[in-house]
Design a protein around this motif. Structure first.
Motif, mmCIF file in Angstrom:
data_model
loop_
_atom_site.group_PDB
_atom_site.id
_atom_site.type_symbol
_atom_site.label_atom_id
_atom_site.label_comp_id
_atom_site.label_asym_id
_atom_site.label_seq_id
_atom_site.Cartn_x
_atom_site.Cartn_y
_atom_site.Cartn_z
ATOM 1 N N ALA A 107 0.818 -1.208 0.000
ATOM 2 C CA ALA A 107 0.000 0.000 0.000
ATOM 3 C C ALA A 107 0.853 1.259 0.000
ATOM 4 O O ALA A 107 1.932 1.302 0.582
ATOM 5 N N LEU A 108 0.327 2.288 -0.638
ATOM 6 C CA LEU A 108 0.902 3.620 -0.557
ATOM 7 C C LEU A 108 0.141 4.365 0.540
ATOM 8 O O LEU A 108 -1.076 4.491 0.475
ATOM 9 N N PRO A 109 0.823 4.862 1.557
ATOM 10 C CA PRO A 109 0.103 5.438 2.696
ATOM 11 C C PRO A 109 -0.526 6.799 2.442
ATOM 12 O O PRO A 109 -1.526 7.144 3.067
ATOM 13 N N LYS A 110 0.023 7.588 1.536
ATOM 14 C CA LYS A 110 -0.482 8.955 1.384
ATOM 15 C C LYS A 110 -1.959 9.012 0.979
ATOM 16 O O LYS A 110 -2.720 9.820 1.547
ATOM 17 N N PRO A 111 -2.428 8.205 0.018
ATOM 18 C CA PRO A 111 -3.863 8.246 -0.296
ATOM 19 C C PRO A 111 -4.737 7.907 0.908
ATOM 20 O O PRO A 111 -5.850 8.442 1.035
ATOM 21 N N LEU A 112 -4.253 7.041 1.785
ATOM 22 C CA LEU A 112 -5.014 6.709 2.987
ATOM 23 C C LEU A 112 -5.060 7.909 3.936
ATOM 24 O O LEU A 112 -6.101 8.202 4.531
ATOM 25 N N VAL A 113 -3.931 8.597 4.077
ATOM 26 C CA VAL A 113 -3.923 9.810 4.904
ATOM 27 C C VAL A 113 -4.899 10.839 4.339
ATOM 28 O O VAL A 113 -5.653 11.487 5.079
ATOM 29 N N GLN A 114 -4.923 10.985 3.016
ATOM 30 C CA GLN A 114 -5.841 11.924 2.378
ATOM 31 C C GLN A 114 -7.296 11.589 2.682
ATOM 32 O O GLN A 114 -8.137 12.487 2.805
ATOM 33 N N ALA A 115 -7.590 10.302 2.846
ATOM 34 C CA ALA A 115 -8.971 9.874 3.098
ATOM 35 C C ALA A 115 -9.512 10.407 4.411
ATOM 36 O O ALA A 115 -10.737 10.495 4.593
ATOM 37 N N PHE A 116 -8.626 10.788 5.320
ATOM 38 C CA PHE A 116 -9.092 11.322 6.599
ATOM 39 C C PHE A 116 -9.717 12.705 6.452
ATOM 40 O O PHE A 116 -10.288 13.234 7.406
ATOM 41 N N ASN A 117 -9.632 13.294 5.260
ATOM 42 C CA ASN A 117 -10.298 14.565 4.990
ATOM 43 C C ASN A 117 -11.695 14.374 4.414
ATOM 44 O O ASN A 117 -12.367 15.366 4.111
ATOM 45 N N TRP A 118 -12.122 13.117 4.244
ATOM 46 C CA TRP A 118 -13.467 12.871 3.751
ATOM 47 C C TRP A 118 -14.479 13.431 4.750
ATOM 48 O O TRP A 118 -14.336 13.243 5.969
ATOM 49 N N PRO A 119 -15.523 14.114 4.268
ATOM 50 C CA PRO A 119 -16.497 14.736 5.178
ATOM 51 C C PRO A 119 -17.118 13.776 6.183
ATOM 52 O O PRO A 119 -17.408 14.170 7.316
ATOM 53 N N ALA A 120 -17.293 12.513 5.785
ATOM 54 C CA ALA A 120 -17.966 11.559 6.667
ATOM 55 C C ALA A 120 -17.180 11.281 7.941
ATOM 56 O O ALA A 120 -17.756 10.904 8.968
ATOM 57 N N ILE A 121 -15.863 11.471 7.894
ATOM 58 C CA ILE A 121 -15.045 11.119 9.055
ATOM 59 C C ILE A 121 -14.127 12.247 9.519
ATOM 60 O O ILE A 121 -13.514 12.153 10.586
ATOM 61 N N ALA A 122 -14.031 13.316 8.762
ATOM 62 C CA ALA A 122 -13.038 14.364 9.035
ATOM 63 C C ALA A 122 -13.187 14.977 10.420
ATOM 64 O O ALA A 122 -12.190 15.369 11.037
ATOM 65 N N SER A 123 -14.409 15.076 10.937
ATOM 66 C CA SER A 123 -14.620 15.698 12.238
ATOM 67 C C SER A 123 -14.500 14.708 13.390
ATOM 68 O O SER A 123 -14.590 15.108 14.555
ATOM 69 N N ARG A 124 -14.259 13.425 13.058
ATOM 70 C CA ARG A 124 -14.302 12.395 14.099
ATOM 71 C C ARG A 124 -12.959 11.725 14.353
ATOM 72 O O ARG A 124 -12.739 11.170 15.428
ATOM 73 N N VAL A 125 -12.065 11.730 13.374
ATOM 74 C CA VAL A 125 -10.784 11.045 13.519
ATOM 75 C C VAL A 125 -9.657 11.910 12.972
ATOM 76 O O VAL A 125 -9.876 12.807 12.157
ATOM 77 N N THR A 126 -8.448 11.631 13.420
ATOM 78 C CA THR A 126 -7.262 12.314 12.920
ATOM 79 C C THR A 126 -6.113 11.314 12.855
ATOM 80 O O THR A 126 -6.100 10.325 13.592
ATOM 81 N N VAL A 127 -5.164 11.560 11.963
ATOM 82 C CA VAL A 127 -3.986 10.692 11.847
ATOM 83 C C VAL A 127 -2.968 11.136 12.885
ATOM 84 O O VAL A 127 -2.271 12.143 12.705
ATOM 85 N N ASP A 128 -2.888 10.404 13.980
ATOM 86 C CA ASP A 128 -1.929 10.711 15.042
ATOM 87 C C ASP A 128 -0.498 10.616 14.524
ATOM 88 O O ASP A 128 0.378 11.368 14.953
ATOM 89 N N GLY A 129 -0.283 9.699 13.586
ATOM 90 C CA GLY A 129 1.042 9.570 13.002
ATOM 91 C C GLY A 129 1.099 8.417 12.029
ATOM 92 O O GLY A 129 0.315 7.466 12.124
#
Length: 345
Positions: A107-129
């Motif tokens: 897997a390439l991690p950057k697209p997964l990190v980008q997914a955390f900006n999706w409106p459905a989850i952006a206000s509920r989770v963050t990439v700690d690292g």
């Protein structure tokens, strides 16, 4: 909501066989009572890594908090798989206090990190690292570049240079996205090799990222969790070979399953796996075997011809004692020859 109100998530990335699952398992077993959950992404149809994690028996991460995604790379199936998996964990009566996400080795991690900006989850989770686990011994053996210094010089002169080896691109993208790099299997390297690998890693990564050495993925969770990177808001600092592409695929790799009959002893099987790995350039092999007369299943994991095996848990009542191995390699593997070499035991 502020970032402090969001559930932190750690993305554990790393190449095939680097030790991601072992690292995650150690976090689960030493989580100091923190409610944890895991999303594990398999490459292939058999959930080996998820099974390894479920065998931990850790109270603060019960089996219903371990979600396996095997329909493809999660960075390619965000809407269909990853977002619903996160939402299901967050909707538990006692939602997790920290979520670990183990990507597949391809897997390439950057697209997964980008997914955390999706409106459905952006206000509920963050990439700690983003934690990149590196198989130090494999890198020291030069599996990703024949001449790293010459390659780095060529890149400096021509930013559009193509890469002949797709494995190198995957490896470097994982490093470039990392907030912490774990140099695993340090016990298999000399002091000079450890210094050389760390130096090469720092030459690839253009920003200050800590490199931590370990053996067997043994690190205090305090080192790994609580990085507070909010990586989804820091994408510009994480360059990728695939920036600007709409998607990516894994057509450069093959994966298939070899069924293994019950064995009197594991030694013969391990010898055959090692020979097959050398003969066919197998990158990764992992799975379980049934040893006659033993109440526990045998876990087998290998990087190339370097193999590890251990009895990880008892076969459950009513569970089929079926031995199966997942084989992963670059495109063009001779499936018939490998299956005959390994499966005929």
């Amino acid at each position: 909501m502020t970032a402090l109100a969001k559930v932190p998530c750690s993305i554990v990335t790393g190449f095939l066989g680097a030790g991601k699952t072992t690292l995650v398992r150690n976090i689960l077993q030493n989580g100091a009572g923190r409610r944890l959950a895991v999303i594990v992404n398999e490459f292939g149809d058999v959930g080996i890594d998820g099974e390894i994690l479920k065998s931990c028996g850790v109270e603060n991460c019960s089996e219903d908090r371990i979600v396996e995604l095997s329909n493809g790379c999660i960075c390619c199936t965000v809407a269909d798989d990853f977002v619903p998996a996160l939402e299901s964990l967050l909707s538990l009566p006692e939602p997790p206090e920290h979520i670990l996400i183990e990507t597949s080795g391809l897997a390439l991690p950057k697209p997964l990190v980008q997914a955390f900006n999706w409106p459905a989850i952006a206000s509920r989770v963050t990439v700690d690292g983003v934690i990149a686990v590196v198989d130090g011994a494999a890198v020291a053996a030069g599996r990703f570049a024949d001449d790293p210094e010459a390659l780095a010089a060529q890149r400096a002169e021509d930013a559009s240079v193509d890469h002949d080896n797709p494995l190198e691109e995957v490896f470097e993208d994982q490093l470039l996205c990392a907030d912490l790099i774990v140099l695993n299997k340090a016990d298999l390297m000399t002091d000079a090799e450890r210094e050389a690998v760390a130096r090469d890693i720092k030459a690839v990564v253009p920003r200050a990222v800590k490199v931590v050495e370990t053996t067997g993925g043994q690190l205090d969770p305090k080192v790994l969790l609580g990085l507070g990177a909010a990586a989804e808001a820091d994408l510009a600092a994480r360059p990728s070979h695939h920036d600007g592409e709409d998607d990516h695929d894994h057509d450069d790799f093959d994966t298939f399953i070899v069924d293994i009959p019950a064995l009197d002893a594991p030694e013969k099987l391990l010898e055959r796996i090692a020979r097959a790995a050398d003969a066919h350039d197998i990158l990764r092999i992992k799975g379980f075997a049934d040893i006659k007369g033993k109440p526990m299943r045998l876990l087998i994991q290998g990087v190339g011809s370097r193999l590890q095996n251990q009895f990880d848990r008892a076969w459950r009542p009513g569970e089929a004692r079926q031995g199966r191995l997942v084989v992963i390699g670059q495109k063009g593997l001779d499936r018939i020859a490998i299956s005959e070499a390994i499966g005929s035991v």
